[in-house]
Design an enzyme around this catalytic site. Sequence first.
Site, mmCIF file in Angstrom:
data_model
loop_
_atom_site.group_PDB
_atom_site.id
_atom_site.type_symbol
_atom_site.label_atom_id
_atom_site.label_comp_id
_atom_site.label_asym_id
_atom_site.label_seq_id
_atom_site.Cartn_x
_atom_site.Cartn_y
_atom_site.Cartn_z
ATOM 1 N N ASP A 8 -32.544 -13.499 16.929
ATOM 2 C CA ASP A 8 -32.459 -13.067 15.528
ATOM 3 C C ASP A 8 -31.009 -12.821 15.100
ATOM 4 O O ASP A 8 -30.755 -12.103 14.135
ATOM 5 C CB ASP A 8 -33.333 -11.839 15.267
ATOM 6 C CG ASP A 8 -32.854 -10.586 15.998
ATOM 7 O OD1 ASP A 8 -31.881 -10.672 16.783
ATOM 8 O OD2 ASP A 8 -33.449 -9.515 15.783
ATOM 9 N N GLU A 63 -30.003 3.024 7.124
ATOM 10 C CA GLU A 63 -29.592 2.057 6.114
ATOM 11 C C GLU A 63 -29.672 2.600 4.688
ATOM 12 O O GLU A 63 -29.369 1.884 3.732
ATOM 13 C CB GLU A 63 -30.449 0.788 6.222
ATOM 14 C CG GLU A 63 -30.230 0.025 7.516
ATOM 15 C CD GLU A 63 -31.133 -1.179 7.657
ATOM 16 O OE1 GLU A 63 -30.802 -2.062 8.479
ATOM 17 O OE2 GLU A 63 -32.175 -1.241 6.967
#
Length: 219
Positions: free
Chosen positions: A86, A147
């Site tokens: 990924d 985040e």
Amino acid sequence: MTDAPFIAIEGPIGIGKTSLAKKLAAHFDFHLLKEIVEENPFLGKFYENIEEWSFQTEMFFLCNRFKQLEDIEKKYLSEQKSVIADYHISKNMIFARRTLPEDKLEKYEQIYHILTKDMPVPNMLIYLYGSLDTIVDRIRKRGRDIEQNIQLSYLSQLAEDYERYMDHFESVHPDIPVIRINGDKLDFIRHQNDLEWIMNEVEQQLEQSRSINLKESKT
């Protein structure tokens, strides 16, 4: 470059790289390589103060990605076992050029080139991209606490950086197929048809690679 399929998925933060990697790994029965993200002890501080914590954050990512790829090469690629990741380690320079001051960037780049000069190169790249609205929406939906303080300007700049990087990648590596996926138009999480389209694109590229390898083995 290994003959076994080694696919890397790249794109901006939150666009869906890990989700797609998991689905493709399960479908094709490839080993899944996931980058270490939340384990980075500097990442939360980095999003609060990029200038103060950028070097520590980027060095952690670089060292861990180097170790992961080193292990992957020994345990899988050298044994001709297929892998889907990924991330692509060259993403480190995208982030470093965006976040590091000039003096630290020079040191970082030297270390990066030393560590990565013998690293395995993917033989297929999947590039996920999308508008800032799509990226922000997907970040919000996955709900990572670290985040929540990401600046929109930072996300927007990274998206632009990725576009330039991909154009450069394709010019430097014309022999490595790139599948571009517009996240504004395709949602492989919610729509099975979108996922099947992506799987079909990957399968076609794999078939082409098998044909090329077969022809080369006969010459």
